[in-house]
Scaffold this active site. Structure first.
Site, PDB file in Angstrom:
ATOM      1  N   HIS A 230       5.878  54.216  41.038  1.00 54.56           N
ATOM      2  CA  HIS A 230       4.837  53.141  41.307  1.00 54.56           C
ATOM      3  C   HIS A 230       4.775  52.058  40.374  1.00 54.56           C
ATOM      4  O   HIS A 230       4.582  52.203  39.028  1.00 54.56           O
ATOM      5  CB  HIS A 230       3.754  53.992  41.508  1.00 54.56           C
ATOM      6  CG  HIS A 230       3.503  54.914  42.770  1.00 54.56           C
ATOM      7  ND1 HIS A 230       2.244  54.876  43.539  1.00 54.56           N
ATOM      8  CD2 HIS A 230       4.499  55.694  43.223  1.00 54.56           C
ATOM      9  CE1 HIS A 230       2.591  55.616  44.607  1.00 54.56           C
ATOM     10  NE2 HIS A 230       3.999  56.310  44.520  1.00 54.56           N
TER      11      HIS A 230
ATOM     12  N   TYR B  72      -7.504  52.989  45.341  1.00 52.15           N
ATOM     13  CA  TYR B  72      -8.598  53.603  44.973  1.00 52.15           C
ATOM     14  C   TYR B  72      -9.711  52.686  45.645  1.00 52.15           C
ATOM     15  O   TYR B  72      -9.696  51.646  45.601  1.00 52.15           O
ATOM     16  CB  TYR B  72      -8.887  53.171  43.528  1.00 52.15           C
ATOM     17  CG  TYR B  72      -8.001  54.226  42.586  1.00 52.15           C
ATOM     18  CD1 TYR B  72      -8.315  55.401  41.974  1.00 52.15           C
ATOM     19  CD2 TYR B  72      -6.359  53.917  42.440  1.00 52.15           C
ATOM     20  CE1 TYR B  72      -7.801  56.314  41.198  1.00 52.15           C
ATOM     21  CE2 TYR B  72      -5.946  54.746  41.609  1.00 52.15           C
ATOM     22  CZ  TYR B  72      -6.297  55.934  41.159  1.00 52.15           C
ATOM     23  OH  TYR B  72      -5.569  56.587  40.102  1.00 52.15           O
TER      24      TYR B  72
ATOM     25  N   TYR C 299      -3.679  52.438  32.495  1.00 52.60           N
ATOM     26  CA  TYR C 299      -3.226  53.112  33.355  1.00 52.60           C
ATOM     27  C   TYR C 299      -1.807  53.678  33.251  1.00 52.60           C
ATOM     28  O   TYR C 299      -1.404  54.612  33.127  1.00 52.60           O
ATOM     29  CB  TYR C 299      -3.311  52.340  34.865  1.00 52.60           C
ATOM     30  CG  TYR C 299      -3.283  53.527  36.059  1.00 52.60           C
ATOM     31  CD1 TYR C 299      -4.414  53.902  36.531  1.00 52.60           C
ATOM     32  CD2 TYR C 299      -1.932  53.814  36.507  1.00 52.60           C
ATOM     33  CE1 TYR C 299      -4.274  54.754  37.647  1.00 52.60           C
ATOM     34  CE2 TYR C 299      -2.191  54.749  37.575  1.00 52.60           C
ATOM     35  CZ  TYR C 299      -3.056  54.974  38.104  1.00 52.60           C
ATOM     36  OH  TYR C 299      -2.886  56.121  39.105  1.00 52.60           O
TER      37      TYR C 299
HETATM   38  C1  PHB Z   1      -3.744  63.100  42.721  1.00 55.11           C
HETATM   39  O1  PHB Z   1      -2.550  62.706  43.476  1.00 55.11           O
HETATM   40  O2  PHB Z   1      -4.172  64.020  42.964  1.00 55.11           O
HETATM   41  C2  PHB Z   1      -4.376  62.014  42.094  1.00 55.11           C
HETATM   42  C3  PHB Z   1      -3.810  60.650  41.864  1.00 55.11           C
HETATM   43  C4  PHB Z   1      -4.504  59.798  40.983  1.00 55.11           C
HETATM   44  C5  PHB Z   1      -5.790  60.396  40.425  1.00 55.11           C
HETATM   45  C6  PHB Z   1      -6.434  61.320  40.584  1.00 55.11           C
HETATM   46  C7  PHB Z   1      -5.724  62.323  41.450  1.00 55.11           C
HETATM   47  O3  PHB Z   1      -6.426  59.271  39.854  1.00 55.11           O
END
Ligand code: PHB
Ligand code: APR
Length: 395
Positions: free
Chosen positions: A76, A204, A388
């Protein structure tokens, strides 16, 4: 009478921390055993997050377990955020000079590590009962029962990789440890389904009804979350209720594109920030969730576990190969410096994206202003992206 064995390092817990540490030590010729209270199937049944920083991928490569990750992991190069009905893009690759993350489930990382350990013949004791640790300030010993028989392992070091509820941190005298904690007044209800993800990116979402996250495990398997109250239980949510709620919280384009289907798994997770200091007590080291928890919003849990293990494996190799205690002496401080940065980032992402009950109108406006600032400032986006994808190691 207990059967007594001897190893260089006894590892408590066969989660990702314990398995990865075991694999790195095994490869370096350091004799180790893993003692786990559950069965292997139980460990593999836990659904956890799945975003790997490049440094975590590099470490899995070093451990010789990255083949399937390279075949099946999804690179990603950014993420998306939805707010006020619009979708915004944070392009990691552009903002960080080429860095990306890899989406590959923690369950798969665990499976790869378990298989490697088994095929290399390294010892793992599953379903060990009443695990206890002793004399970790002098000559450490691990005791447990297996199939009714008592066992004892004498070792040079104990690695406490037994997660938040484990026995190792709990065995440290209260006066020797300081803990820091924040429990958030909401949870995440997660659903896994055999459906194509709504977008090629993770999304998100900040929405007045609460946070939502669109994630994935592969191009045919999706993972979604909605913020829920703490007393929610997964069984009271039908799949239909979940999909309806998710659709309300994502932006209109995502709501339109969402493909729904039956759930494979549904569960509620609490959100917590937690740090224990220090992470070394004589010949006992804590690593991973045994020492710290982050709320999942920053996708840092597994990466932090890997970062501890990286420091600890290098420290133990230095000890046995170079006869130097420098690495083990610095382990706690080095690991904690990284942990607190990830704690800050995870807390910030959580505060930015959730509906905080009873926060008041002022806090709501500040959150909105923070999002406006983020979407209009390259500097703010760069800070998010750098954290991140993972901050560089300072060693
Ligand atoms: C997940 O894919 O379970 C996942 C991805 C990103 C996050 C938290 C959980 O910040
Ligand atoms: N004795 C032996 N094993 C134990 C004990 C005990 N008393 N208590 C717990 N365990 C085992 C658990 O059954 C589990 O398999 O220790 C393991 C700990 O694994 P995790 O909880 O997965 O912790 P860790 O390996 O540090 O992995 C951290 O997991 O929760 C996620 O976000 C987190 O991704 C991060 C990762």
């Amino acid at each position: 009478m207990a059967e007594i064995k001897r190893v260089q390092v006894a590892i408590i817990g066969a989660g990702p921390s314990g398995l990865l540490l075991g694999q790195l030590l095994h490869r370096a010729g350091i004799d180790n055993v893993i003692v786990e209270q559950r069965s292997g199937e139980y460990v593999l049944g836990r659904i956890r997050a799945g975003v790997l920083e490049q440094t975590t991928v590099d470490l899995l490569e070093e451990a010789g377990v990255a083949q399937r990750l390279h075949e099946e992991g999804l690179i990603h190069d950014g993420t998306q955020m939805s707010f006020g009905g619009r979708r915004y893009e944070i392009n990691f690759r552009k903002l960080t000079g080429g860095k990306t993350v890899t989406v590959y489930g923690q369950t798969e990382v665990t499976r790869d590590l378990m298989e490697a350990r088994q095929s290399e013949g390294a010892a793992t004791i599953y379903e060990a009962a009443d695990v206890s640790i002793h004399h970790f300030d002098s000559r450490p010993v691990v005791r447990f029962r297996k199939d009714g028989a008592k066992h004892e392992i004498a070792c040079d070091f104990i690695a406490g990789c037994d997660g938040y509820h484990g026995v190792t941190r709990a065995s440290v005298p209260a006066a020797a440890i300081k803990t820091f904690e924040r429990v958030y007044p909401f949870g995440w209800l997660g659903l896994l389904s055999e459906t194509p993800p709504v977008s090629e990116h993770l999304i998100y979402c900040n929405h007045p009804r609460g946070f939502a996250l669109c994630s994935m495990r592969s191009m045919t398997r999706s993972r979604y979350y909605v913020q829920c109250s703490l007393d929610e239980n997964a069984e009271s949510w039908t799949d239909q209720m979940f999909w309806d709620e998710l659709r309300r919280r994502v932006d209109p384009a995502a709501a339109e594109a969402l493909v729904t289907g039956p759930s494979i798994e549904k569960s509620v997770a609490q959100l917590r920030s937690f740090v224990a200091e220090p992470m070394r007590f004589g010949k006992l080291f804590l690593a991973g969730d045994a020492a710290h928890i982050v709320p999942p919003t920053g996708a840092k849990g597994l990466n932090l576990a890997a970062s501890d293990v990286r420091f600890l494996a290098r420290a133990l190799v230095e000890f046995y190969r170079d006869r130097s205690e420098a690495g083990i002496d610095h382990y706690s401080a080095r690991a904690l410096a990284r942990i607190w940065k990830a704690e800050r980032f995870s807390w910030w992402m959580t505060s930015l994206l959730h509906r905080i009950p009873d926060a008041g109108e002022f806090a709501d406006r500040i959150q909105r202003a923070e999002l406006d600032y983020l979407f209009s400032s390259v500097a703010a986006q760069t800070s998010l992206a750098e954290n991140y994808v993972g901050l560089p190691f300072q060693d």
